[in-house]
Design a protein around this motif. Structure first.
Motif, mmCIF file in Angstrom:
data_model
loop_
_atom_site.group_PDB
_atom_site.id
_atom_site.type_symbol
_atom_site.label_atom_id
_atom_site.label_comp_id
_atom_site.label_asym_id
_atom_site.label_seq_id
_atom_site.Cartn_x
_atom_site.Cartn_y
_atom_site.Cartn_z
ATOM 1 N N ARG A 178 0.818 -1.214 0.000
ATOM 2 C CA ARG A 178 0.000 0.000 0.000
ATOM 3 C C ARG A 178 0.854 1.267 0.000
ATOM 4 O O ARG A 178 0.399 2.336 0.384
ATOM 5 C CB ARG A 178 -0.943 -0.013 1.217
ATOM 6 C CG ARG A 178 -1.973 -1.133 1.116
ATOM 7 C CD ARG A 178 -2.595 -1.474 2.444
ATOM 8 N NE ARG A 178 -3.583 -2.537 2.297
ATOM 9 C CZ ARG A 178 -3.270 -3.832 2.245
ATOM 10 N NH1 ARG A 178 -2.007 -4.227 2.352
ATOM 11 N NH2 ARG A 178 -4.218 -4.738 2.097
ATOM 12 N N LYS A 179 2.088 1.149 -0.468
ATOM 13 C CA LYS A 179 2.997 2.298 -0.470
ATOM 14 C C LYS A 179 2.433 3.466 -1.263
ATOM 15 O O LYS A 179 2.481 4.612 -0.823
ATOM 16 C CB LYS A 179 4.352 1.893 -1.050
ATOM 17 C CG LYS A 179 5.295 1.233 -0.074
ATOM 18 C CD LYS A 179 6.635 0.976 -0.761
ATOM 19 C CE LYS A 179 7.647 0.392 0.189
ATOM 20 N NZ LYS A 179 8.936 0.137 -0.495
ATOM 21 N N SER A 180 1.928 3.177 -2.460
ATOM 22 C CA SER A 180 1.470 4.274 -3.315
ATOM 23 C C SER A 180 0.273 4.984 -2.704
ATOM 24 O O SER A 180 0.170 6.218 -2.773
ATOM 25 C CB SER A 180 1.122 3.757 -4.714
ATOM 26 O OG SER A 180 0.097 2.793 -4.654
ATOM 27 N N VAL A 181 -0.638 4.225 -2.080
ATOM 28 C CA VAL A 181 -1.803 4.836 -1.423
ATOM 29 C C VAL A 181 -1.363 5.718 -0.268
ATOM 30 O O VAL A 181 -1.781 6.871 -0.139
ATOM 31 C CB VAL A 181 -2.766 3.733 -0.923
ATOM 32 C CG1 VAL A 181 -3.878 4.336 -0.068
ATOM 33 C CG2 VAL A 181 -3.345 2.959 -2.092
ATOM 34 N N LEU A 182 -0.473 5.192 0.577
ATOM 35 C CA LEU A 182 0.011 5.960 1.722
ATOM 36 C C LEU A 182 0.776 7.202 1.282
ATOM 37 O O LEU A 182 0.593 8.293 1.851
ATOM 38 C CB LEU A 182 0.906 5.081 2.597
ATOM 39 C CG LEU A 182 0.191 4.162 3.579
ATOM 40 C CD1 LEU A 182 1.147 3.119 4.127
ATOM 41 C CD2 LEU A 182 -0.412 4.983 4.726
ATOM 42 N N ALA A 183 1.626 7.050 0.272
ATOM 43 C CA ALA A 183 2.429 8.185 -0.178
ATOM 44 C C ALA A 183 1.539 9.307 -0.702
ATOM 45 O O ALA A 183 1.748 10.489 -0.381
ATOM 46 C CB ALA A 183 3.410 7.727 -1.253
ATOM 47 N N GLU A 184 0.533 8.942 -1.493
ATOM 48 C CA GLU A 184 -0.350 9.969 -2.050
ATOM 49 C C GLU A 184 -1.119 10.687 -0.948
ATOM 50 O O GLU A 184 -1.213 11.923 -0.939
ATOM 51 C CB GLU A 184 -1.311 9.324 -3.048
ATOM 52 C CG GLU A 184 -2.220 10.315 -3.754
ATOM 53 C CD GLU A 184 -3.035 9.673 -4.855
ATOM 54 O OE1 GLU A 184 -4.041 10.277 -5.261
ATOM 55 O OE2 GLU A 184 -2.669 8.572 -5.312
ATOM 56 N N LEU A 185 -1.655 9.934 0.005
ATOM 57 C CA LEU A 185 -2.411 10.560 1.093
ATOM 58 C C LEU A 185 -1.499 11.396 1.983
ATOM 59 O O LEU A 185 -1.872 12.496 2.421
ATOM 60 C CB LEU A 185 -3.115 9.482 1.912
ATOM 61 C CG LEU A 185 -4.275 8.776 1.212
ATOM 62 C CD1 LEU A 185 -4.765 7.594 2.041
ATOM 63 C CD2 LEU A 185 -5.423 9.744 0.937
ATOM 64 N N LEU A 186 -0.297 10.909 2.262
ATOM 65 C CA LEU A 186 0.620 11.649 3.129
ATOM 66 C C LEU A 186 1.037 12.973 2.484
ATOM 67 O O LEU A 186 1.137 13.996 3.168
ATOM 68 C CB LEU A 186 1.847 10.790 3.434
ATOM 69 C CG LEU A 186 2.800 11.339 4.490
ATOM 70 C CD1 LEU A 186 2.095 11.499 5.839
ATOM 71 C CD2 LEU A 186 4.014 10.414 4.642
ATOM 72 N N CYS A 187 1.273 12.954 1.189
ATOM 73 C CA CYS A 187 1.606 14.202 0.483
ATOM 74 C C CYS A 187 0.473 15.216 0.623
ATOM 75 O O CYS A 187 0.718 16.410 0.821
ATOM 76 C CB CYS A 187 1.892 13.922 -0.992
ATOM 77 S SG CYS A 187 3.475 13.122 -1.311
ATOM 78 N N ARG A 188 -0.759 14.740 0.542
ATOM 79 C CA ARG A 188 -1.896 15.658 0.635
ATOM 80 C C ARG A 188 -2.097 16.157 2.060
ATOM 81 O O ARG A 188 -2.414 17.332 2.270
ATOM 82 C CB ARG A 188 -3.157 14.962 0.124
ATOM 83 C CG ARG A 188 -3.123 14.714 -1.365
ATOM 84 C CD ARG A 188 -4.321 13.952 -1.845
ATOM 85 N NE ARG A 188 -4.262 13.760 -3.293
ATOM 86 C CZ ARG A 188 -5.110 13.009 -3.976
ATOM 87 N NH1 ARG A 188 -6.086 12.386 -3.344
ATOM 88 N NH2 ARG A 188 -4.984 12.876 -5.280
#
Length: 396
Positions: A178-188
Motif C-alpha cells: 500500500r505504499k502508493s496509497v500511503l504516499a499519495e495521502l501523506l503528500c496531501r
C-alpha cells in the motif's frame, strides 16, 4: 427503445468513466439530475415492431428501481392512446450506484471520506483518486491505513525501519502493498512533495541497505576479501572494497552466476533485475570492462538499455541473433513483453533483435532464458574472452 438492461449498461459505462469526478463534487450542478431518454418510438416504428414495443412498455411497467420514471401519452391514429416510458431521471451519483448494485460501495466511500475530512480538512474534495480504497478496503485495513497515516504525520523524521512502526496490526507486507496509497495521502495531508517517488524519504523512514550478491572468480582477488568467493554486501561497503577487477560480468539470473568457475581478474554480479543501474555508483565497477548477459527477450534488452544509461560502455554477451537461432528448440514464451517500442541505449544489432522480438518475427513472444544456452558453448567462450582480452565476443 431502451430497456432497463440497456440503461444499466449505459450507466455502467458512465459510472466507470465519471464516478471519481462525481465523488469529488457529488452536487455538481451541470451533471444532475441525469436525464436518460428512453427512446419513445413513432407510431410507424411501433407498428413495425409491435411485439418489441409491448415488451419494452411491460419491462418499464414492472421496473422498481431507483430514480424517477416519467411517462408520456401518445394519441396514435391506428393504435389509439398509448402510455409509454419517456425519461429516467437520476438525482445524483448514489442513484447511479444503486442501479449498478454499488450503493453500499458508494455509501461506504462517502462515510470514510467524511471521517477523513473531519480529521484532515485539507483532504476536502481531494480523495477522488482514493475512491476504490475508501469503497473496498475491509474495516480493519481502513482503520490501519488511517492509523499509519496519522502516525507518519506526527513523526515525519522517525528514522525507523518499516517493521519498527508501533502501529497495531501493521506488518511489512501490508505496508509494502500500500505504499502508493500511503504516499499519495501523506503528500496531501502534509503538503510534502513526493521526493521523487522515494517512499522512505517521504515518510522519514530508514531504508534497509541495498545488498548485492557478488562472486569473486579470481583467487588473487579472493585473497583481498579474506578468501571469500561468494558475498552478499551492502552497496556502500561494496564501494569501499576497492577490488579493482579487470572484468565485471552482470548476469540476469542467479543460477547462471552460480555456474561460473574461476576467471582471471573477474567478478560476477547476479539477479539484480532492473536494479542493475546501482552498480554504476561503485567506482571500481565503472572503471572495469563491464559485460551484461541477460535473457534474449524484450525484458532482457530493456534491462541492458537501463544499465547502459549509467554504464555506457557495457557490452552485451550471448544476446545476439545467432545464439537465439542456434537454441530454437529451447525457446519459451514471455508472459508479457516490455511495453516500449524503442529502447534508447541499445546498439544497432541489439535494437534489430529487440524489434524482431517485439514484432514476433522469430515466433510469438519468443524468449531464450540464459540458463538454457549450452554451457559447453558458453564457458569456453568466456574463458577465451577473459584470458585474451581482445578475443572476438559473441554479442555487442
Amino acid at each position: 427503445m431502451k430497456l432497463p438492461t440497456d440503461v444499466r449498461a449505459l450507466l455502467r459505462r458512465r459510472f466507470d468513466n465519471r464516478h471519481r469526478d462525481w465523488f469529488a463534487a457529488p452536487d455538481a450542478g451541470e451533471e444532475w439530475p441525469l436525464t436518460i431518454p428512453l427512446g419513445v418510438p413513432t407510431e410507424q416504428a411501433a407498428r413495425g415492431r409491435l411485439d418489441a414495443a409491448l415488451a419494452w412498455v411491460r419491462a418499464w411497467q414492472s421496473w422498481q428501481g431507483t430514480g424517477m420514471l416519467q411517462w408520456t401519452e401518445r394519441q396514435w391514429r391506428t393504435l389509439g392512446t398509448q402510455r409509454m416510458p419517456e425519461l429516467l431521471r437520476l438525482a445524483g451519483p448514489r442513484e447511479v450506484a444503486a442501479w449498478l448494485d454499488e450503493a453500499d460501495r458508494w455509501d461506504r466511500a462517502c462515510r470514510r471520506e467524511a471521517a477523513m475530512v473531519r480529521r484532515w480538512p485539507v483532504l476536502t474534495g481531494r480523495l477522488s483518486r482514493s475512491f476504490d480504497v475508501l469503497a473496498d478496503y475491509p474495516d480493519a485495513d481502513f482503520e490501519r491505513l488511517v492509523a499509519t497515516l496519522a502516525w507518519l504525520e506526527r513523526h515525519p523524521d522517525s528514522g525507523l525501519y518499516l517493521r519498527q512502526l508501533p502501529i497495531p496490526g501493521l506488518d511489512t507486507k501490508w505496508i509494502e502493498a500500500r505504499k502508493s496509497v500511503l504516499a499519495e495521502l501523506l503528500c496531501r495531508v502534509t503538503g510534502r512533495a513526493g521526493i521523487d517517488g522515494d517512499f522512505h524519504a517521504l515518510c522519514g523512514l530508514r531504508r534497509a541497505p541495498l545488498r548485492l550478491r557478488m562472486r569473486v572468480l579470481d583467487p588473487t582477488l579472493r585473497d583481498r576479501v579474506g578468501g571469500l568467493g561468494d558475498l552478499t554486501v551492502p552497496i556502500e561497503e561494496l564501494a569501499r572494497l576497492g577490488l579493482a577487477p579487470r572484468h565485471v560480468v552482470i548476469v540476469e539470473n542467479l543460477q547462471t552466476g552460480l555456474a561460473f568457475g574461476d576467471l582471471p581478474g573477474t567478478v560476477v554480479f547476479m539477479a539484480l533485475g532492473y536494479g542493475v543501474d546501482v552498480l554504476a555508483s561503485v567506482p571500481w565497477i565503472s572503471k572495469a570492462d563491464c559485460f551484461y548477459w541477460g535473457d534474449i527477450d524484450t525484458h532482457g534488452f530493456a534491462i541492458l538499455s537501463h544499465l547502459r544509461a549509467r554504464l555506457p560502455d557495457v557490452r552485451s554477451v550471448f544476446m545476439d541473433e545467432p545464439t537465439l537461432l542456434a537454441h530454437r528448440t529451447l525457446w519459451s514464451s514471455e508472459a508479457s513483453q516490455h511495453a516500449a517500442q524503442e529502447l534508447p541505449h541499445l546498439r544497432p544489432a541489439e535494437h534489430t533483435l529487440y524489434r524482431a522480438l517485439k514484432d514476433h518475427v522469430p515466433g510469438p513472444a519468443v524468449r531464450l532464458e540464459q540458463e538454457r544456452i549450452a554451457w559447453d558453448f558458453v564457458w569456453p567462450t568466456l574463458v577465451d574472452l577473459f584470458a585474451t582480452p581482445h578475443a572476438p565476443l559473441r554479442g555487442n
